[in-house]
Design a protein around this motif. Structure first.
Motif, PDB file in Angstrom:
ATOM      1  N   LEU A 152       0.840  -1.557   0.227  1.00 11.64           N
ATOM      2  CA  LEU A 152       0.422  -0.010  -0.239  1.00 11.64           C
ATOM      3  C   LEU A 152       1.347   1.342  -0.159  1.00 11.64           C
ATOM      4  O   LEU A 152       0.912   2.644  -0.727  1.00 11.64           O
ATOM      5  N   GLY A 153       2.154   0.951   0.457  1.00  6.21           N
ATOM      6  CA  GLY A 153       3.145   2.227   0.900  1.00  6.21           C
ATOM      7  C   GLY A 153       2.641   3.220   1.807  1.00  6.21           C
ATOM      8  O   GLY A 153       2.994   4.596   1.401  1.00  6.21           O
ATOM      9  N   VAL A 154       1.700   3.349   2.118  1.00  8.98           N
ATOM     10  CA  VAL A 154       1.988   4.394   3.633  1.00  8.98           C
ATOM     11  C   VAL A 154       1.943   4.288   4.862  1.00  8.98           C
ATOM     12  O   VAL A 154       1.919   4.991   5.453  1.00  8.98           O
ATOM     13  N   TYR A 155       2.537   2.365   5.203  1.00  6.91           N
ATOM     14  CA  TYR A 155       2.772   2.084   6.615  1.00  6.91           C
ATOM     15  C   TYR A 155       4.212   1.825   6.195  1.00  6.91           C
ATOM     16  O   TYR A 155       4.739   1.646   5.282  1.00  6.91           O
ATOM     17  N   SER A 156       5.133   2.325   7.636  1.00  5.25           N
ATOM     18  CA  SER A 156       6.197   1.880   7.121  1.00  5.25           C
ATOM     19  C   SER A 156       6.666   2.059   8.548  1.00  5.25           C
ATOM     20  O   SER A 156       6.320   2.093  10.400  1.00  5.25           O
ATOM     21  N   LEU A 157       8.187   0.783   9.106  1.00  7.43           N
ATOM     22  CA  LEU A 157       8.384   1.359  10.570  1.00  7.43           C
ATOM     23  C   LEU A 157       9.155   2.101  10.692  1.00  7.43           C
ATOM     24  O   LEU A 157      10.305   2.780  10.715  1.00  7.43           O
ATOM     25  N   GLU A 158       8.979   2.175  12.272  1.00 10.58           N
ATOM     26  CA  GLU A 158       9.274   4.021  13.014  1.00 10.58           C
ATOM     27  C   GLU A 158      10.789   3.269  13.023  1.00 10.58           C
ATOM     28  O   GLU A 158      11.427   2.271  13.090  1.00 10.58           O
ATOM     29  N   SER A 159      12.072   4.606  12.800  1.00  8.23           N
ATOM     30  CA  SER A 159      12.965   4.588  13.816  1.00  8.23           C
ATOM     31  C   SER A 159      13.524   4.096  14.955  1.00  8.23           C
ATOM     32  O   SER A 159      14.047   2.843  16.015  1.00  8.23           O
ATOM     33  N   ASP A 160      12.629   4.381  15.612  1.00  6.64           N
ATOM     34  CA  ASP A 160      12.088   4.383  18.102  1.00  6.64           C
ATOM     35  C   ASP A 160      11.666   3.155  17.661  1.00  6.64           C
ATOM     36  O   ASP A 160      10.490   2.998  17.760  1.00  6.64           O
ATOM     37  N   PRO A 161      11.947   2.288  18.041  1.00  8.94           N
ATOM     38  CA  PRO A 161      10.612   1.361  18.254  1.00  8.94           C
ATOM     39  C   PRO A 161      10.138   1.268  19.229  1.00  8.94           C
ATOM     40  O   PRO A 161       8.676   0.797  19.803  1.00  8.94           O
ATOM     41  N   LEU A 162      10.130   2.829  20.122  1.00 12.24           N
ATOM     42  CA  LEU A 162       8.964   3.105  21.539  1.00 12.24           C
ATOM     43  C   LEU A 162       8.146   3.965  21.026  1.00 12.24           C
ATOM     44  O   LEU A 162       7.035   4.988  21.406  1.00 12.24           O
ATOM     45  N   ALA A 163       8.275   4.200  19.618  1.00 13.02           N
ATOM     46  CA  ALA A 163       7.539   5.641  18.800  1.00 13.02           C
ATOM     47  C   ALA A 163       6.438   5.363  18.678  1.00 13.02           C
ATOM     48  O   ALA A 163       5.126   6.200  19.211  1.00 13.02           O
ATOM     49  N   PRO A 164       5.611   4.185  18.138  1.00  9.72           N
ATOM     50  CA  PRO A 164       4.253   4.173  17.988  1.00  9.72           C
ATOM     51  C   PRO A 164       2.987   4.210  19.344  1.00  9.72           C
ATOM     52  O   PRO A 164       2.149   3.403  19.336  1.00  9.72           O
ATOM     53  N   PHE A 165       4.195   3.704  20.533  1.00 13.40           N
ATOM     54  CA  PHE A 165       3.652   3.984  21.744  1.00 13.40           C
ATOM     55  C   PHE A 165       3.531   5.098  22.687  1.00 13.40           C
ATOM     56  O   PHE A 165       3.045   5.138  24.203  1.00 13.40           O
ATOM     57  N   VAL A 166       3.699   5.942  22.497  1.00 10.58           N
ATOM     58  CA  VAL A 166       3.769   7.674  23.265  1.00 10.58           C
ATOM     59  C   VAL A 166       2.457   8.205  23.507  1.00 10.58           C
ATOM     60  O   VAL A 166       2.008   7.505  21.805  1.00 10.58           O
ATOM     61  N   THR A 167       2.278   8.807  23.784  1.00 10.32           N
ATOM     62  CA  THR A 167       0.793   9.637  24.051  1.00 10.32           C
ATOM     63  C   THR A 167       0.397  10.100  22.252  1.00 10.32           C
ATOM     64  O   THR A 167      -0.759   9.667  21.987  1.00 10.32           O
ATOM     65  N   ASN A 168       1.501  11.205  21.964  1.00 10.50           N
ATOM     66  CA  ASN A 168       0.847  11.488  20.463  1.00 10.50           C
ATOM     67  C   ASN A 168       1.792  11.336  19.679  1.00 10.50           C
ATOM     68  O   ASN A 168       2.492  11.041  18.962  1.00 10.50           O
ATOM     69  N   ASN A 169       1.471   9.724  19.344  1.00 10.67           N
ATOM     70  CA  ASN A 169       1.664   9.081  18.132  1.00 10.67           C
ATOM     71  C   ASN A 169       0.639   9.078  16.983  1.00 10.67           C
ATOM     72  O   ASN A 169       1.086   8.146  16.032  1.00 10.67           O
ATOM     73  N   GLN A 170      -0.227   9.687  16.951  1.00 13.21           N
ATOM     74  CA  GLN A 170      -1.471   9.564  15.468  1.00 13.21           C
ATOM     75  C   GLN A 170      -0.520  10.161  14.860  1.00 13.21           C
ATOM     76  O   GLN A 170      -1.255   9.611  12.777  1.00 13.21           O
ATOM     77  N   ASN A 171       0.648  10.520  14.399  1.00 12.03           N
ATOM     78  CA  ASN A 171       1.521  10.651  13.316  1.00 12.03           C
ATOM     79  C   ASN A 171       2.554   9.823  12.882  1.00 12.03           C
ATOM     80  O   ASN A 171       2.780   9.050  11.937  1.00 12.03           O
ATOM     81  N   SER A 172       2.370   8.340  13.255  1.00 20.75           N
ATOM     82  CA  SER A 172       3.266   6.972  13.476  1.00 20.75           C
ATOM     83  C   SER A 172       3.087   6.323  12.315  1.00 20.75           C
ATOM     84  O   SER A 172       2.023   6.191  12.100  1.00 20.75           O
ATOM     85  N   PRO A 173       4.001   6.334  11.596  1.00 26.72           N
ATOM     86  CA  PRO A 173       2.987   5.470   9.574  1.00 26.72           C
ATOM     87  C   PRO A 173       3.701   4.075  10.197  1.00 26.72           C
ATOM     88  O   PRO A 173       2.840   3.501   9.433  1.00 26.72           O
ATOM     89  N   GLU A 174       3.729   3.531  11.425  1.00 34.16           N
ATOM     90  CA  GLU A 174       4.104   2.240  11.821  1.00 34.16           C
ATOM     91  C   GLU A 174       2.763   1.594  12.250  1.00 34.16           C
ATOM     92  O   GLU A 174       1.991   0.925  12.305  1.00 34.16           O
ATOM     93  N   ASN A 175       1.693   2.975  12.877  1.00 35.08           N
ATOM     94  CA  ASN A 175       0.178   2.116  13.041  1.00 35.08           C
ATOM     95  C   ASN A 175      -0.427   2.542  11.921  1.00 35.08           C
ATOM     96  O   ASN A 175      -0.896   3.214  10.910  1.00 35.08           O
ATOM     97  N   ILE A 176      -1.286   1.031  12.025  1.00 37.78           N
ATOM     98  CA  ILE A 176      -2.312   1.262  11.087  1.00 37.78           C
ATOM     99  C   ILE A 176      -3.523   1.335  11.846  1.00 37.78           C
ATOM    100  O   ILE A 176      -4.569   1.254  10.972  1.00 37.78           O
ATOM    101  N   TRP A 177      -3.749   0.994  12.444  1.00 46.20           N
ATOM    102  CA  TRP A 177      -5.920   0.347  12.851  1.00 46.20           C
ATOM    103  C   TRP A 177      -5.402   0.911  14.500  1.00 46.20           C
ATOM    104  O   TRP A 177      -4.915  -0.180  15.238  1.00 46.20           O
ATOM    105  N   VAL A 178      -6.178   2.536  15.174  1.00 44.33           N
ATOM    106  CA  VAL A 178      -6.253   2.413  16.397  1.00 44.33           C
ATOM    107  C   VAL A 178      -6.940   2.874  16.834  1.00 44.33           C
ATOM    108  O   VAL A 178      -7.976   3.248  16.118  1.00 44.33           O
ATOM    109  N   ILE A 179      -6.915   2.924  18.288  1.00 44.09           N
ATOM    110  CA  ILE A 179      -9.245   2.889  19.316  1.00 44.09           C
ATOM    111  C   ILE A 179      -7.843   3.936  19.289  1.00 44.09           C
ATOM    112  O   ILE A 179      -7.349   4.267  20.469  1.00 44.09           O
ATOM    113  N   PRO A 180      -8.240   6.101  19.887  1.00 40.40           N
ATOM    114  CA  PRO A 180      -8.262   6.672  19.838  1.00 40.40           C
ATOM    115  C   PRO A 180      -9.049   6.679  21.198  1.00 40.40           C
ATOM    116  O   PRO A 180     -10.196   6.358  21.480  1.00 40.40           O
TER     117      PRO A 180
END
Length: 183
Positions: A152-180
């Protein structure tokens, strides 16, 4: 207790999980039945497809956490006390529902909507665990759907493995489907 995997039947989160998942299934079943009278309209067909995939997601969580569970796809004619169905039977039905409805999904990059990325990743998880759920491994299908997420070309791994789990992670390219959630 959840982080240490030391829960038991008295743990509130475990007790409430069952009812939360089935509440989602009941709402999806209700929506699907209510909208069937408008089937044939492109917008309605897309909404029904998303509801079926969302219902499949809840069943994925149920078979993953509980194994054999009641499988109900009716709202008005639902049995009052449904019987438990085999996990493999449910797995087959939900995989079919997702695959049958993929063509109606948007390729949107919304992280809070049922999209192709969400459905492909759900299928990858279902096929990845097919041996546990059905007794038959399906590694090639898991790889196929994981590849479709990447393609799909819209997702990629974060360079920082903790980045998808921080409080303000709405722009993480790693997260595919989240519940805000709001803190």
């Amino acid at each position: 207790v959840l982080h240490r995997h030391t829960w038991d039947n008295n743990t509130e989160a475990i007790n409430s999980m069952w009812s939360r998942y089935y509440r989602g299934i009941v709402e999806a079943n209700k929506f699907i039945e209510e909208q069937q009278i408008f089937a044939g309209d492109e917008v309605v067909d897309r909404a029904i497809a998303k509801a079926k995939i969302l219902r499949a997601y809840y069943y994925y969580l149920l078979i993953d956490n509980y194994g054999d569970v009641p499988f109900v796809t009716d709202y008005l004619n639902a049995e009052e006390r449904p019987f438990r169905n085999r996990r493999a039977t449910i797995w087959t039905a939900i995989v079919k529902d997702i695959e049958d409805n993929l063509s109606l999904l948007d390729a949107s990059i919304s992280k809070t909507a049922v999209t192709r990325g969400m459905a492909y990743s759900l299928l990858a998880k279902l096929y990845l665990n097919a041996q546990v759920y059905t007794g038959t491994p399906q590694w090639a299908k898991a790889e196929q759907y994981a590849g479709m997420v990447i393609d799909l070309g819209v997702y990629s791994l974060e360079s920082d493995p903790l980045a998808p789990f921080v409080t303000n992670n709405q722009n993480s390219p790693e997260n595919i489907w989240v519940i805000p959630f709001h803190e």
